[in-house]
Design a protein around this motif. Structure first.
Motif, PDB file in Angstrom:
ATOM      1  N   MET A   1       1.458  -7.653  17.817  1.00 18.82           N
ATOM      2  CA  MET A   1       2.246  -7.398  16.602  1.00 18.82           C
ATOM      3  C   MET A   1       1.297  -7.085  15.450  1.00 18.82           C
ATOM      4  N   THR A   2       1.478  -5.925  14.815  1.00 29.34           N
ATOM      5  CA  THR A   2       0.623  -5.540  13.682  1.00 29.34           C
ATOM      6  C   THR A   2       1.451  -5.235  12.444  1.00 29.34           C
ATOM      7  N   GLY A   3       2.619  -5.855  12.325  1.00 27.02           N
ATOM      8  CA  GLY A   3       3.446  -5.636  11.156  1.00 27.02           C
ATOM      9  C   GLY A   3       4.336  -4.415  11.290  1.00 27.02           C
ATOM     10  N   LEU A   4       4.939  -4.050  10.157  1.00 28.05           N
ATOM     11  CA  LEU A   4       5.866  -2.916  10.100  1.00 28.05           C
ATOM     12  C   LEU A   4       5.214  -1.783   9.345  1.00 28.05           C
ATOM     13  N   ALA A   5       5.355  -0.573   9.870  1.00 27.18           N
ATOM     14  CA  ALA A   5       4.763   0.592   9.218  1.00 27.18           C
ATOM     15  C   ALA A   5       5.748   1.746   9.233  1.00 27.18           C
ATOM     16  N   ALA A   6       6.028   2.295   8.041  1.00 22.87           N
ATOM     17  CA  ALA A   6       6.824   3.513   7.907  1.00 22.87           C
ATOM     18  C   ALA A   6       5.877   4.635   7.507  1.00 22.87           C
ATOM     19  N   THR A   7       5.954   5.754   8.219  1.00 18.07           N
ATOM     20  CA  THR A   7       5.020   6.850   7.997  1.00 18.07           C
ATOM     21  C   THR A   7       5.780   8.141   7.719  1.00 18.07           C
ATOM     22  N   ALA A   8       5.521   8.734   6.545  1.00 18.56           N
ATOM     23  CA  ALA A   8       6.073  10.038   6.168  1.00 18.56           C
ATOM     24  C   ALA A   8       7.591  10.091   6.327  1.00 18.56           C
ATOM     25  N   VAL A   9       8.269   9.033   5.900  1.00 19.84           N
ATOM     26  CA  VAL A   9       9.719   8.967   6.028  1.00 19.84           C
ATOM     27  C   VAL A   9      10.373   9.786   4.907  1.00 19.84           C
ATOM     28  N   SER A  10      11.274  10.681   5.299  1.00 19.27           N
ATOM     29  CA  SER A  10      11.976  11.534   4.343  1.00 19.27           C
ATOM     30  C   SER A  10      13.471  11.493   4.615  1.00 19.27           C
ATOM     31  N   LYS A  11      14.257  11.611   3.544  1.00 12.92           N
ATOM     32  CA  LYS A  11      15.704  11.668   3.662  1.00 12.92           C
ATOM     33  C   LYS A  11      16.248  12.505   2.521  1.00 12.92           C
ATOM     34  N   ARG A  12      17.124  13.429   2.877  1.00 15.86           N
ATOM     35  CA  ARG A  12      17.702  14.332   1.892  1.00 15.86           C
ATOM     36  C   ARG A  12      19.219  14.291   1.990  1.00 15.86           C
ATOM     37  N   TYR A  13      19.882  14.218   0.833  1.00 14.89           N
ATOM     38  CA  TYR A  13      21.330  14.315   0.756  1.00 14.89           C
ATOM     39  C   TYR A  13      21.664  15.583  -0.019  1.00 14.89           C
ATOM     40  N   GLY A  14      21.987  16.641   0.700  1.00 19.15           N
ATOM     41  CA  GLY A  14      22.212  17.919   0.045  1.00 19.15           C
ATOM     42  C   GLY A  14      20.943  18.363  -0.656  1.00 19.15           C
ATOM     43  N   GLY A  15      21.029  18.593  -1.955  1.00 22.54           N
ATOM     44  CA  GLY A  15      19.852  19.020  -2.701  1.00 22.54           C
ATOM     45  C   GLY A  15      19.037  17.877  -3.261  1.00 22.54           C
ATOM     46  N   VAL A  16      19.426  16.640  -2.955  1.00 23.63           N
ATOM     47  CA  VAL A  16      18.733  15.469  -3.501  1.00 23.63           C
ATOM     48  C   VAL A  16      17.774  14.907  -2.469  1.00 23.63           C
ATOM     49  N   HIS A  17      16.505  14.804  -2.833  1.00 24.91           N
ATOM     50  CA  HIS A  17      15.496  14.191  -1.968  1.00 24.91           C
ATOM     51  C   HIS A  17      15.454  12.692  -2.270  1.00 24.91           C
ATOM     52  N   ALA A  18      16.155  11.904  -1.457  1.00 21.78           N
ATOM     53  CA  ALA A  18      16.169  10.453  -1.676  1.00 21.78           C
ATOM     54  C   ALA A  18      14.826   9.835  -1.319  1.00 21.78           C
ATOM     55  N   LEU A  19      14.177  10.368  -0.281  1.00 23.22           N
ATOM     56  CA  LEU A  19      12.852   9.922   0.137  1.00 23.22           C
ATOM     57  C   LEU A  19      11.995  11.140   0.442  1.00 23.22           C
ATOM     58  N   ARG A  20      10.751  11.112  -0.047  1.00 24.08           N
ATOM     59  CA  ARG A  20       9.835  12.226   0.184  1.00 24.08           C
ATOM     60  C   ARG A  20       8.527  11.697   0.774  1.00 24.08           C
ATOM     61  N   ASP A  21       8.360  11.837   2.076  1.00 18.36           N
ATOM     62  CA  ASP A  21       7.109  11.468   2.753  1.00 18.36           C
ATOM     63  C   ASP A  21       6.632  10.074   2.353  1.00 18.36           C
ATOM     64  N   VAL A  22       7.522   9.105   2.483  1.00 20.05           N
ATOM     65  CA  VAL A  22       7.209   7.737   2.063  1.00 20.05           C
ATOM     66  C   VAL A  22       6.420   7.011   3.146  1.00 20.05           C
ATOM     67  N   ASN A  23       5.316   6.411   2.745  1.00 15.85           N
ATOM     68  CA  ASN A  23       4.531   5.532   3.607  1.00 15.85           C
ATOM     69  C   ASN A  23       4.637   4.111   3.071  1.00 15.85           C
ATOM     70  N   LEU A  24       4.909   3.180   3.953  1.00 19.88           N
ATOM     71  CA  LEU A  24       5.018   1.772   3.567  1.00 19.88           C
ATOM     72  C   LEU A  24       4.444   0.917   4.684  1.00 19.88           C
ATOM     73  N   SER A  25       3.600  -0.037   4.328  1.00 18.43           N
ATOM     74  CA  SER A  25       3.004  -0.939   5.302  1.00 18.43           C
ATOM     75  C   SER A  25       3.297  -2.374   4.919  1.00 18.43           C
ATOM     76  N   ILE A  26       3.783  -3.144   5.908  1.00 17.34           N
ATOM     77  CA  ILE A  26       4.011  -4.575   5.716  1.00 17.34           C
ATOM     78  C   ILE A  26       3.159  -5.294   6.758  1.00 17.34           C
ATOM     79  N   PRO A  27       1.984  -5.775   6.374  1.00 18.03           N
ATOM     80  CA  PRO A  27       1.093  -6.423   7.343  1.00 18.03           C
ATOM     81  C   PRO A  27       1.677  -7.734   7.861  1.00 18.03           C
ATOM     82  N   GLU A  28       1.060  -8.252   8.910  1.00 16.61           N
ATOM     83  CA  GLU A  28       1.435  -9.560   9.415  1.00 16.61           C
ATOM     84  C   GLU A  28       1.209 -10.628   8.348  1.00 16.61           C
ATOM     85  N   ARG A  29       2.114 -11.603   8.327  1.00 10.21           N
ATOM     86  CA  ARG A  29       1.993 -12.768   7.451  1.00 10.21           C
ATOM     87  C   ARG A  29       1.742 -12.360   6.002  1.00 10.21           C
TER      88      ARG A  29
END
Length: 257
Positions: A1-29
């Motif tokens: 287990m090395t924690g949670l990692a989101a890499t280049a996460v994107s989400k668009r609703y029509g013309g709205v970019h809710a997420l643009r290449d989001v990186n997020l790291s949650i290490p262990e403990r």
């Protein structure tokens, strides 16, 4: 287990970019805070991590397990659990029983053991009730164990919701606005309880909250977002000193702008 990692996460609703290449790291403990004004993308990111929103692009990994595109129940079974701002106790159940619901898959022996009340099942049930009481104690709710959960105050319900989530033994816990609606005493209790998840249970925790002082006071690291992008990541001191963050989120007195 090395924690949670989101890499280049994107989400668009029509013309709205809710997420643009989001990186997020949650290490262990570790306790990681996620801050940003309304519309920054915090909620969309949280729902993407939990499986309630399907990203258009990117990857979400829990250790070596790819969670991308899985539904919320599969993600929860992978031991990534989310609590949302509006606490929903199970109607008609007591406070202790609400916590026990989070342990329904932890009994030994399966259905036949439950039907016949085998010694192993009864021992497992006693152990779970003791553990549930321990969780209530951690959240300052032990004296309310026998009460109907529907009669709790809003702040008590928030604490119960998190205790019930912890009962499922997550590796990573995502908390949506855990301080919302709490008084100062309850916020102090919440702070102690979240720290105990890291220090005593070895969990990783993501805290998303508009109460900036609460997030700064509890987090090991903080990620700041604006307009669907991550604009800064670092320790609370580094984030507080970051000019981009201050101009986007914080007034001079440390409150959300």
């Amino acid at each position: 287990m090395t924690g949670l990692a989101a890499t280049a996460v994107s989400k668009r609703y029509g013309g709205v970019h809710a997420l643009r290449d989001v990186n997020l790291s949650i290490p262990e403990r570790a306790i990681v805070g996620l801050i940003g004004p309304n519309g920054a993308g915090k909620s969309t990111l949280l729902k993407s991590l939990a499986g309630f929103v399907l990203p258009d692009a990117g990857r979400i990994m829990l250790g070596e397990t790819d969670l991308t595109g899985l539904n919320p129940s599969r993600i929860a079974r992978s031991r990534l659990v989310t609590t949302f701002q509006h606490a929903t106790p199970i109607a008609g159940l007591g406070v202790l029983d609400n916590v026990l619901v989070g342990m329904t898959e932890k009994h030994t022996g399966g259905l036949l053991a439950a039907l016949f009340g085998t010694p192993g099942y009864r021992a497992s049930e006693r152990a779970q009730r003791e553990r549930a009481r321990g969780l209530l104690r951690s959240f300052g709710l032990e004296q309310l164990a026998g009460l109907d959960a529907g009669g709790l105050s809003f702040g008590q319900l928030r604490l119960l919701e998190i205790a019930r989530a912890v009962a499922a033994e997550p590796l990573v816990l995502l908390l949506d606005e855990p301080a919302a609606g709490l008084n100062r005493l309850e916020i102090d209790r919440m702070t102690e309880a979240i720290r105990s998840l890291r220090d005593e249970h070895g969990m990783s925790v993501l805290v998303v909250d508009h109460d900036v002082p609460f997030v700064f006071g509890i987090s090991d690291r903080i990620t700041a977002m604006n307009f669907g992008r991550v604009i800064a990541e670092g320790t609370p001191d580094e984030i507080e000193a970051n000019e981009a963050v201050r101009s986007a989120y914080l007034s001079l007195d440390g409150e959300n702008s």
